[in-house]
Design a protein around this motif. Structure first.
Motif, short mmCIF file in Angstrom:
data_model
loop_
_atom_site.label_atom_id
_atom_site.label_comp_id
_atom_site.label_asym_id
_atom_site.label_seq_id
_atom_site.Cartn_x
_atom_site.Cartn_y
_atom_site.Cartn_z
N LYS A 238 20.71 69.00 -22.06
CA LYS A 238 20.14 67.81 -22.87
C LYS A 238 21.16 67.27 -23.90
O LYS A 238 22.10 68.09 -24.32
CB LYS A 238 19.21 68.53 -23.74
N ASP A 239 21.24 66.23 -24.45
CA ASP A 239 21.73 65.75 -25.79
C ASP A 239 21.63 66.50 -26.90
O ASP A 239 20.96 67.28 -26.81
CB ASP A 239 21.56 64.24 -25.80
N GLY A 240 22.19 65.77 -28.02
CA GLY A 240 22.48 66.43 -29.21
C GLY A 240 21.48 65.55 -30.20
O GLY A 240 20.55 64.84 -30.04
N ALA A 241 21.95 65.63 -31.38
CA ALA A 241 21.30 65.23 -32.71
C ALA A 241 21.45 63.73 -33.09
O ALA A 241 22.72 63.49 -33.68
CB ALA A 241 21.23 66.26 -33.89
N TYR A 242 20.74 62.85 -32.85
CA TYR A 242 20.92 61.43 -33.05
C TYR A 242 21.16 61.39 -34.67
O TYR A 242 21.79 60.62 -35.36
CB TYR A 242 19.98 60.62 -32.87
N GLY A 243 20.18 62.25 -35.34
CA GLY A 243 20.32 62.15 -36.84
C GLY A 243 21.67 62.49 -37.45
O GLY A 243 21.93 61.78 -38.42
N GLY B 17 19.59 85.09 -18.15
CA GLY B 17 18.82 84.40 -17.52
C GLY B 17 17.35 83.99 -18.10
O GLY B 17 16.27 83.75 -17.68
N LEU B 18 17.69 83.44 -19.36
CA LEU B 18 16.49 82.80 -20.12
C LEU B 18 16.05 81.53 -20.15
O LEU B 18 14.91 80.89 -20.65
CB LEU B 18 16.88 83.20 -21.70
N VAL B 19 17.07 80.42 -19.58
CA VAL B 19 16.82 79.16 -19.71
C VAL B 19 17.27 78.26 -18.47
O VAL B 19 17.89 78.87 -17.82
CB VAL B 19 17.60 78.40 -21.06
N ASN B 20 16.76 77.15 -18.34
CA ASN B 20 17.13 76.14 -17.31
C ASN B 20 17.83 74.96 -17.83
O ASN B 20 18.49 74.37 -17.07
CB ASN B 20 15.89 75.82 -16.47
N ILE B 21 17.54 74.59 -19.15
CA ILE B 21 18.19 73.31 -19.59
C ILE B 21 18.61 73.64 -20.99
O ILE B 21 17.78 74.25 -21.90
CB ILE B 21 17.04 72.19 -19.63
N VAL B 22 19.70 73.32 -21.62
CA VAL B 22 20.27 73.59 -22.86
C VAL B 22 20.73 72.40 -23.41
O VAL B 22 21.21 71.52 -22.94
CB VAL B 22 21.09 74.78 -22.86
N GLY B 23 20.74 72.32 -25.03
CA GLY B 23 21.21 71.29 -25.59
C GLY B 23 21.33 71.41 -27.05
O GLY B 23 21.31 72.87 -27.45
N GLY B 24 21.44 70.54 -27.88
CA GLY B 24 21.63 71.00 -29.25
C GLY B 24 20.65 70.15 -30.07
O GLY B 24 20.01 68.89 -29.93
N CYS B 25 20.39 70.64 -31.34
CA CYS B 25 19.16 69.94 -32.34
C CYS B 25 20.18 69.58 -33.70
O CYS B 25 21.22 69.27 -33.39
CB CYS B 25 18.05 70.76 -32.47
N CYS B 26 19.58 69.94 -34.73
CA CYS B 26 20.32 69.47 -36.07
C CYS B 26 21.80 69.88 -36.03
O CYS B 26 22.05 71.21 -35.92
CB CYS B 26 19.62 70.14 -37.06
N GLY B 27 22.58 69.05 -36.60
CA GLY B 27 23.99 69.47 -36.82
C GLY B 27 24.90 69.31 -35.40
O GLY B 27 26.03 69.59 -35.62
N THR B 28 24.11 69.27 -34.25
CA THR B 28 25.11 69.18 -33.18
C THR B 28 25.53 67.88 -32.63
O THR B 28 24.77 66.81 -32.94
CB THR B 28 24.25 69.92 -31.91
N THR B 29 26.88 67.79 -32.31
CA THR B 29 27.40 66.40 -32.02
C THR B 29 27.71 66.39 -30.80
O THR B 29 27.67 67.40 -29.84
CB THR B 29 28.88 66.46 -32.84
N PRO B 30 28.55 65.35 -30.05
CA PRO B 30 29.05 65.35 -28.77
C PRO B 30 29.96 66.29 -28.29
O PRO B 30 30.14 66.84 -27.26
CB PRO B 30 29.40 63.94 -28.53
N ALA B 31 30.80 66.88 -29.35
CA ALA B 31 31.51 67.90 -29.08
C ALA B 31 30.60 69.45 -28.91
O ALA B 31 31.42 70.09 -28.16
CB ALA B 31 32.46 67.90 -30.36
N HIS B 32 29.72 69.40 -29.73
CA HIS B 32 28.82 70.53 -29.33
C HIS B 32 28.35 70.43 -27.90
O HIS B 32 28.27 71.46 -27.13
CB HIS B 32 27.74 70.59 -30.18
N ILE B 33 27.76 69.25 -27.33
CA ILE B 33 27.09 69.11 -26.07
C ILE B 33 28.24 69.26 -25.08
O ILE B 33 28.14 69.95 -24.03
CB ILE B 33 26.59 67.68 -26.07
N ALA B 34 29.32 68.69 -25.36
CA ALA B 34 30.54 68.95 -24.23
C ALA B 34 31.04 70.36 -24.15
O ALA B 34 31.25 70.92 -23.13
CB ALA B 34 31.82 68.32 -24.55
N ALA B 35 31.08 71.14 -25.43
CA ALA B 35 31.27 72.62 -25.28
C ALA B 35 30.29 73.38 -24.54
O ALA B 35 30.44 74.36 -23.67
CB ALA B 35 31.53 73.14 -26.66
N ILE B 36 29.03 72.93 -24.82
CA ILE B 36 27.74 73.72 -23.97
C ILE B 36 27.93 73.40 -22.41
O ILE B 36 27.62 74.33 -21.71
CB ILE B 36 26.32 73.09 -24.60
#
Length: 346
Positions: free
Chosen positions: A18-23, A296-315
């Motif tokens: 999933k994407d990160g934080a627009y705010g 084995g906890l998740v199927n979809i991961v992303g970022g919330c507050c403070g996460t940028t495209p760099a965080h999403i790329a790293a994830i």
């Protein structure tokens, strides 16, 4: 194949992102009040009304969405966290709610469909919790008082959902749920919208925790929350915001064991510093998220507050070779919900 079926099929083979934080990204633009206001007329300051930018500065929203696409996001949310009548009343912009949501959905839909890289992506219409609560009184001297009632909140959500659907979203994402009763109003609004459409309108649900005990503001544990909302048969259930990935892990583990659907989680970039800013580096966030996958906890991961495209790329990079969570079979026992779950053996 429906959008929900496509997402399930994709999630069976790999971990989706999933994407990160627009705010966070909008704050980095250092916009003036005039940037938020545009050519529209208001009698109040519009600074901080991020949702209004879908109308007044759509190019900024489009740029951010494209950055998340380039970072590897499969699921992109709309910039509509506060695009509801209750939240927009703080800015005197209630009359623009439908326009904001429809425009927001069209922007993300255009970005997703225009990627031209052969990769399937999905658009989730983001529904925030509003700044009111149905479960608790804002007046300590009057525990029975409520600023809003269930039907009013349901109507607020229905207006937002209908506009997001007109704009072309695939799913409705009810996120950052601090009050389970607010969430139930949103669920009912989505189900009624689905009935009016005459076609499937899949729901994603994401709870937020208010403290390390693992409960939301209305008192539900993650297991109790799942028991409260599973009747809606959500496409995904999960956690977002709250804390950083490390602090979410035990609560995510508890939810993962119970949930008979896909689990999506998107944490903050660690905990905020004394200035309310997030300092956690992208690589650190990604390393903690990878631990979720190793368990084995998740199927979809992303970022919330403070996460940028760099965080999403790293994830996206770190989970590329990970195996997604196996969705457990639905239990044969009866599961009831209080603040904690009650399980009646078959």
């Amino acid at each position: 194949m429906s959008a929900a079926s496509e997402l399930r099929a994709a999630a069976a083979g790999r971990v989706l992102v999933k994407d990160g934080a627009y705010g966070t990204m909008i704050q980095a633009e250092k916009l003036s009040e005039a940037d938020f206001r545009g050519d529209l007329q208001f009698d109040r300051d519009q600074r901080g009304n991020n949702d209004l930018l879908n109308l007044t500065r759509p190019g900024i929203v489009r740029k951010i969405a494209r950055q998340f696409v380039e970072s590897g996001a499969d699921v992109l949310a709309t910039n509509t966290f506060n695009a509801n009548r209750i939240s927009q009343s703080d800015y005197g912009a209630e009359s623009l709610v439908a326009d904001i949501n429809e425009a927001a959905a069209r922007i993300i839909r255009e970005v997703v469909d225009g990627a031209n890289d052969g990769r399937k992506r999905w658009v989730a219409g983001a529904i925030g919790p509003t700044n009111k609560t149905l479960s608790l009184s804002p007046d300590v001297n009057d525990p029975g008082f409520r600023e809003v009632d269930f039907d009013e909140v349901k109507s607020v959500y229905r207006e937002q959902i209908d506009a997001l659907v007109r704009g072309g979203v695939d799913f409705v994402l009810i996120e950052t749920v601090f009050d389970t009763l607010n969430c139930k109003a949103a669920i009912m609004a989505a189900l009624e919208a689905e009935a009016a459409l005459g076609r499937e309108l899949p729901i994603m649900i994401s709870m937020t925790l208010t403290d390390l005990s693992g409960r939301n503001l209305s008192g539900h544990t993650v297991e109790g929350f799942w028991a409260s909302v599973r009747h809606a048969r959500p496409l995904t259930i999960g956690l977002n915001c709250s804390f950083g990935a490390a602090q979410l892990r035990p609560h995510l583990a508890a939810l993962s064991k119970q949930a008979g659907t896909l689990v999506m989680a998107y944490p903050n970039a660690g905990l905020p510093n004394e200035l309310g800013e997030y300092d956690e580096a992208a690589e650190e966030t990604a390393a903690q998220v990878r631990e979720w996958l190793e368990e084995g906890l998740v199927n979809i991961v992303g970022g919330c507050c403070g996460t940028t495209p760099a965080h999403i790329a790293a994830i996206a990079g770190t989970v590329r070779d990970c195996t997604p969570r196996a969705v457990p079979a639905s239990p044969s026992s009866t599961l009831l919900a209080g603040l904690e779950p009650m399980v009646l053996a078959a």
